[in-house]
Design an enzyme around this catalytic site. Structure first.
Site, PDB file in Angstrom:
ATOM      1  N   TYR A 113     -45.840  64.847 140.278  1.00 42.29           N
ATOM      2  CA  TYR A 113     -44.475  64.982 139.423  1.00 42.29           C
ATOM      3  C   TYR A 113     -43.995  63.547 139.472  1.00 42.29           C
ATOM      4  O   TYR A 113     -43.349  63.251 138.219  1.00 42.29           O
ATOM      5  CB  TYR A 113     -43.775  65.818 140.407  1.00 42.29           C
ATOM      6  CG  TYR A 113     -42.542  66.484 139.329  1.00 42.29           C
ATOM      7  CD1 TYR A 113     -42.361  67.111 138.467  1.00 42.29           C
ATOM      8  CD2 TYR A 113     -41.081  65.845 139.957  1.00 42.29           C
ATOM      9  CE1 TYR A 113     -41.387  67.403 137.631  1.00 42.29           C
ATOM     10  CE2 TYR A 113     -39.870  66.056 139.216  1.00 42.29           C
ATOM     11  CZ  TYR A 113     -40.081  66.818 138.017  1.00 42.29           C
ATOM     12  OH  TYR A 113     -38.854  67.282 137.312  1.00 42.29           O
ATOM     13  N   THR A 169     -31.872  75.922 137.267  1.00 38.46           N
ATOM     14  CA  THR A 169     -33.076  76.430 136.435  1.00 38.46           C
ATOM     15  C   THR A 169     -34.123  76.985 137.298  1.00 38.46           C
ATOM     16  O   THR A 169     -34.192  76.993 138.509  1.00 38.46           O
ATOM     17  CB  THR A 169     -33.743  75.286 135.628  1.00 38.46           C
ATOM     18  OG1 THR A 169     -34.734  74.542 136.567  1.00 38.46           O
ATOM     19  CG2 THR A 169     -32.743  74.413 134.743  1.00 38.46           C
ATOM     20  N   LYS A 200     -43.184  61.432 136.049  1.00 39.56           N
ATOM     21  CA  LYS A 200     -41.716  61.270 135.417  1.00 39.56           C
ATOM     22  C   LYS A 200     -41.582  59.678 135.270  1.00 39.56           C
ATOM     23  O   LYS A 200     -40.755  59.304 134.677  1.00 39.56           O
ATOM     24  CB  LYS A 200     -40.858  61.904 136.577  1.00 39.56           C
ATOM     25  CG  LYS A 200     -40.965  63.441 136.295  1.00 39.56           C
ATOM     26  CD  LYS A 200     -40.570  63.862 134.818  1.00 39.56           C
ATOM     27  CE  LYS A 200     -40.594  65.451 134.843  1.00 39.56           C
ATOM     28  NZ  LYS A 200     -40.372  66.001 133.292  1.00 39.56           N
ATOM     29  N   ASN A 248     -39.490  68.254 126.517  1.00 37.34           N
ATOM     30  CA  ASN A 248     -38.989  69.039 127.683  1.00 37.34           C
ATOM     31  C   ASN A 248     -40.053  69.493 128.496  1.00 37.34           C
ATOM     32  O   ASN A 248     -39.794  69.826 129.568  1.00 37.34           O
ATOM     33  CB  ASN A 248     -37.736  69.827 127.107  1.00 37.34           C
ATOM     34  CG  ASN A 248     -37.301  70.647 128.200  1.00 37.34           C
ATOM     35  OD1 ASN A 248     -36.535  70.371 128.950  1.00 37.34           O
ATOM     36  ND2 ASN A 248     -37.912  71.944 128.206  1.00 37.34           N
TER      37      ASN A 248
END
Length: 243
Positions: free
Chosen positions: A152, A187, A156, A87
């Site tokens: 990013y 978040t 991913k 995670n």
């Protein structure tokens, strides 16, 4: 009886945000959990809150020696590792022109290389369970490109491919590997000022709560998903359905 009774899990990046939500749900479902993070104070507090079957270790997910130590101490405390949730991750929004090589490599190391290391070093312990589950947290940015998201998105997208390769490689040993692709989730990584604007672009007209992602992670960790491997699970309120 919990859905994860008898499971031993490592959850990286578990001190706060989505990782903490995963840890809470795993604990509620009966798993023994090792939370790892570089945020020592927050991680210790989370482990204390969740009780004696949850422990915390400080962990740099980019370091092989740290991974060896985490797997060994988890097995010593709880038994062989049956679930790994990769995670831990960071985001960096920056144009290609302005991003430095060091910044790019840092995102790749934390988001992508850590997944490779986690799968590599958990394998010997997970083989002892003959029923392991590895859950790699990707993103909808692993399914589509975005502006100012070169590092990013690269990391991913890579997680998705790594997951499929590992699923093929580990399948004969009873170890399943799947990827989860959350959309916009509330978040600390998502700036609160952007949430209402972003929500208008989502068919369900709202962002996700971390527990909604955690419920999918629990399913993949449990024996309910015993014939599921090499798959992508998208949790985005229909956002990528518009592509």
């Amino acid at each position: 009886m919990g859905r994860l009774d008898g499971k031993v899990a490592i959850i990286t990046g578990g001190a706060r945000g989505m990782g903490a939500s995963h840890a809470k749900r795993f604990s509620e479902e009966g798993a023994k959990v090792m939370i790892t993070d570089i945020l020592e104070k927050e991680g210790e507090a989370m482990a204390t809150e969740l009780g004696r079957d949850v422990k915390f270790m400080k962990h740099d997910v980019t370091k092989s020696l740290d991974w060896e130590r985490v797997v060994a101490e988890t097995e010593s405390a709880f038994g062989p590792v049956s679930v790994l949730v990769n995670n831990a991750g960071i985001a960096l929004l920056k144009s290609i022109e302005k991003m430095t090589e060091a910044q790019y490599r840092r995102v790749i190391d934390i988001n992508q290389v850590s997944v490779f290391l986690g799968m590599k070093y958990v394998l010997s312990s997970m083989r002892k369970t003959e029923n392991g589950s590895i859950i790699n947290i990707s993103s909808i940015s692993g399914l589509k490109g975005n502006s100012e998201s070169i590092a990013y998105s690269a990391s991913k997208f890579a997680i998705r491919g790594m997951t499929k390769s590992a699923a093929i490689e580990f399948g004969a040993e009873g170890i399943r590997v799947n990827s989860v692709h959350p959309g916009i989730t509330e978040t600390p990584m998502v700036r609160k000022s952007r949430v209402s604007k972003l929500a208008r672009e989502i068919p369900l007209q709202r962002t996700a709560q971390p527990v909604e992602v955690s419920n999918m992670v629990v399913y993949l960790a449990s024996d309910e998903s015993s014939y599921v491997t090499g798959a992508d699970f998208v949790i985005d309120g229909g956002l990528t359905g518009k592509l």
